[in-house]
Design a protein around this motif. Structure first.
Motif, PDB file in Angstrom:
ATOM      1  N   PRO A  78       0.811  -1.231   0.000  1.00 29.61           N
ATOM      2  CA  PRO A  78       0.000   0.000   0.000  1.00 29.61           C
ATOM      3  C   PRO A  78       0.840   1.276   0.000  1.00 29.61           C
ATOM      4  O   PRO A  78       0.467   2.262  -0.640  1.00 29.61           O
ATOM      5  N   VAL A  79       1.965   1.257   0.711  1.00 32.84           N
ATOM      6  CA  VAL A  79       2.847   2.427   0.744  1.00 32.84           C
ATOM      7  C   VAL A  79       3.444   2.679  -0.642  1.00 32.84           C
ATOM      8  O   VAL A  79       3.494   3.825  -1.125  1.00 32.84           O
ATOM      9  N   ILE A  80       3.887   1.598  -1.289  1.00 33.14           N
ATOM     10  CA  ILE A  80       4.447   1.720  -2.637  1.00 33.14           C
ATOM     11  C   ILE A  80       3.390   2.247  -3.603  1.00 33.14           C
ATOM     12  O   ILE A  80       3.641   3.167  -4.393  1.00 33.14           O
ATOM     13  N   MET A  81       2.188   1.670  -3.527  1.00 33.27           N
ATOM     14  CA  MET A  81       1.136   2.036  -4.478  1.00 33.27           C
ATOM     15  C   MET A  81       0.634   3.455  -4.271  1.00 33.27           C
ATOM     16  O   MET A  81       0.215   4.113  -5.230  1.00 33.27           O
ATOM     17  N   GLU A  82       0.669   3.932  -3.046  1.00 34.65           N
ATOM     18  CA  GLU A  82       0.242   5.311  -2.803  1.00 34.65           C
ATOM     19  C   GLU A  82       1.101   6.282  -3.602  1.00 34.65           C
ATOM     20  O   GLU A  82       0.603   7.282  -4.153  1.00 34.65           O
ATOM     21  N   THR A  83       2.391   5.997  -3.677  1.00 32.55           N
ATOM     22  CA  THR A  83       3.291   6.826  -4.475  1.00 32.55           C
ATOM     23  C   THR A  83       3.173   6.515  -5.953  1.00 32.55           C
ATOM     24  O   THR A  83       3.136   7.420  -6.793  1.00 32.55           O
ATOM     25  N   ALA A  84       3.096   5.230  -6.298  1.00 31.81           N
ATOM     26  CA  ALA A  84       3.063   4.817  -7.703  1.00 31.81           C
ATOM     27  C   ALA A  84       1.884   5.413  -8.448  1.00 31.81           C
ATOM     28  O   ALA A  84       2.010   5.819  -9.619  1.00 31.81           O
ATOM     29  N   CYS A  85       0.728   5.488  -7.792  1.00 28.93           N
ATOM     30  CA  CYS A  85      -0.475   6.008  -8.448  1.00 28.93           C
ATOM     31  C   CYS A  85      -0.308   7.455  -8.887  1.00 28.93           C
ATOM     32  O   CYS A  85      -0.925   7.897  -9.864  1.00 28.93           O
ATOM     33  N   LYS A  86       0.540   8.199  -8.192  1.00 31.14           N
ATOM     34  CA  LYS A  86       0.761   9.603  -8.541  1.00 31.14           C
ATOM     35  C   LYS A  86       1.416   9.749  -9.907  1.00 31.14           C
ATOM     36  O   LYS A  86       1.322  10.806 -10.541  1.00 31.14           O
ATOM     37  N   TYR A  87       2.087   8.688 -10.354  1.00 34.78           N
ATOM     38  CA  TYR A  87       2.843   8.765 -11.599  1.00 34.78           C
ATOM     39  C   TYR A  87       2.254   7.848 -12.679  1.00 34.78           C
ATOM     40  O   TYR A  87       2.948   7.430 -13.601  1.00 34.78           O
ATOM     41  N   GLY A  88       0.964   7.561 -12.540  1.00 36.02           N
ATOM     42  CA  GLY A  88       0.267   6.798 -13.570  1.00 36.02           C
ATOM     43  C   GLY A  88       0.596   5.325 -13.602  1.00 36.02           C
ATOM     44  O   GLY A  88       0.405   4.664 -14.634  1.00 36.02           O
ATOM     45  N   LEU A  89       1.078   4.792 -12.492  1.00 37.80           N
ATOM     46  CA  LEU A  89       1.424   3.378 -12.423  1.00 37.80           C
ATOM     47  C   LEU A  89       0.294   2.605 -11.739  1.00 37.80           C
ATOM     48  O   LEU A  89      -0.097   2.927 -10.615  1.00 37.80           O
ATOM     49  N   LYS A  90      -0.208   1.598 -12.391  1.00 37.71           N
ATOM     50  CA  LYS A  90      -1.324   0.804 -11.881  1.00 37.71           C
ATOM     51  C   LYS A  90      -0.863  -0.629 -11.641  1.00 37.71           C
ATOM     52  O   LYS A  90      -0.151  -1.212 -12.468  1.00 37.71           O
ATOM     53  N   GLU A  91      -1.270  -1.189 -10.519  1.00 34.59           N
ATOM     54  CA  GLU A  91      -0.883  -2.568 -10.219  1.00 34.59           C
ATOM     55  C   GLU A  91      -1.585  -3.540 -11.159  1.00 34.59           C
ATOM     56  O   GLU A  91      -2.810  -3.510 -11.317  1.00 34.59           O
ATOM     57  N   HIS A  92      -0.793  -4.394 -11.784  1.00 36.59           N
ATOM     58  CA  HIS A  92      -1.332  -5.479 -12.599  1.00 36.59           C
ATOM     59  C   HIS A  92      -1.564  -6.697 -11.715  1.00 36.59           C
ATOM     60  O   HIS A  92      -2.646  -7.258 -11.689  1.00 36.59           O
ATOM     61  N   PHE A  93      -0.527  -7.092 -10.981  1.00 34.62           N
ATOM     62  CA  PHE A  93      -0.647  -8.110  -9.935  1.00 34.62           C
ATOM     63  C   PHE A  93       0.652  -8.125  -9.153  1.00 34.62           C
ATOM     64  O   PHE A  93       1.607  -7.435  -9.494  1.00 34.62           O
ATOM     65  N   HIS A  94       0.696  -8.903  -8.091  1.00 37.37           N
ATOM     66  CA  HIS A  94       1.946  -9.067  -7.351  1.00 37.37           C
ATOM     67  C   HIS A  94       2.113 -10.517  -6.936  1.00 37.37           C
ATOM     68  O   HIS A  94       1.144 -11.268  -6.850  1.00 37.37           O
ATOM     69  N   THR A  95       3.363 -10.897  -6.701  1.00 38.04           N
ATOM     70  CA  THR A  95       3.686 -12.230  -6.214  1.00 38.04           C
ATOM     71  C   THR A  95       4.409 -12.107  -4.886  1.00 38.04           C
ATOM     72  O   THR A  95       5.004 -11.064  -4.576  1.00 38.04           O
ATOM     73  N   VAL A  96       4.348 -13.175  -4.093  1.00 39.96           N
ATOM     74  CA  VAL A  96       4.903 -13.142  -2.742  1.00 39.96           C
ATOM     75  C   VAL A  96       5.677 -14.429  -2.484  1.00 39.96           C
ATOM     76  O   VAL A  96       5.261 -15.518  -2.895  1.00 39.96           O
ATOM     77  N   LYS A  97       6.808 -14.281  -1.811  1.00 40.50           N
ATOM     78  CA  LYS A  97       7.599 -15.429  -1.355  1.00 40.50           C
ATOM     79  C   LYS A  97       8.223 -15.075  -0.013  1.00 40.50           C
ATOM     80  O   LYS A  97       8.916 -14.067   0.098  1.00 40.50           O
TER      81      LYS A  97
END
Length: 281
Positions: A251-270
């Protein structure tokens, strides 16, 4: 100078989440390599930037309830390849398609993509969850004829894999001089001159034409502070892969990413570490 401090942190109780978080916090103050085990963590930092007060501050702020003892030992310059061979680095297969080994390994599986990495003290052998997460994402993309930036390239492993997968224009940027030299060596030993390794930080992006794919496996704080620069060199419709942080940091990353037109496609976790795939709108 090739001297390092080996900092041993014994933790009781201890679990994987604790050692992962400790590694991330130490990474923010310059530590480069981490070896977790069942009783704690061994971390390495260049002698000239080791700050005992900063480490003590991290221990004091550590959010888990655990007793932490610390011992720091100066390790004089040595052949780090030998150290990795003896203690840590073993051949690894990622995604059933990519084998990563060093030049001194003689027994390793045969895979479609064969990457030779002599890591010295640079980060990125494929063993850490974040590196393997990004490798799997790259293997899932069609990189044929694509351009790419690998920010914080470390050993150069991700840039080398991209070249093997058909990317034709790759810029790999590394801020640490010794890691930069290591990346140059690894790129050469794998025979991929299309990878342009550059020494520097995000300001190196100022002179780069927009690319199809942008990769940054660093840490949350650096990523959020530099995302504007990252997005500025990514084509509209281009793909950005971000890792080096935990799933709960998304959520912290996406809060910043959205400001620059970046949209989450998906994420993976390990192992609680995450890799975000974003698309520039």
């Amino acid at each position: 100078m090739n001297d390092y401090y080996e900092v041993r942190l014994d933790m009781a109780p201890v679990d994987e989440d604790m050692t992962d978080l400790m590694a991330a916090m130490l990474g923010d103050v310059g530590f480069e390599s981490f070896v977790p085990d069942t009783t704690g963590l061994t971390a390495y930092v260049k002698s000239e930037i080791y700050d005992a007060d900063k480490v003590a501050g991290i221990i004091g702020e550590f959010p888990f309830e655990t007793e932490i003892s610390i011992m720091a030992t100066l390790v004089e310059g040595r052949d780090w390849n030998i150290e990795w061979e003896k203690n840590y680095f073993r051949p690894i297969v990622v995604g059933d398609k990519c084998v990563i080994h060093s030049s001194f390994h003689k027994d390793f599986p045969v895979c479609k993509y064969d990457i030779v990495i002599d890591p010295k003290m640079a980060f990125g052998t494929g063993h850490h969850a974040t590196t393997s997460l990004v490798i799997n994402q790259l293997l899932d993309l069609n990189l044929e004829g694509k351009s790419m930036v690998d920010m914080g390239t470390g050993t150069g492993i991700l840039a080398i894999l991209a070249a093997m997968c058909g990317a034709t224009s790759i810029t790999a940027i590394e801020i640490d001089p010794m890691a930069y030299e290591n990346a140059v060596e690894n790129v050469a030993s794998n025979g991929h001159s299309e990878v342009d390794v550059r020494l520097g930080d995000a300001t190196q992006l100022d002179c780069i034409e927009p690319v199809d794919v942008f990769v940054a496996n660093i840490n949350r704080n650096i990523i959020t502070s530099d995302l504007a620069s990252y997005a500025s060199v990514l084509h509209h419709g281009g793909i950005m892969l971000l890792s080096g942080f935990y799933e709960h940091d998304i959520p912290v990353i996406m809060e910043t990413a959205c400001k620059y037109g970046l949209k989450e496609h998906f994420h993976t976790v390990k192992d609680n570490w995450a890799c975000l795939r974003l698309v520039r709108q």
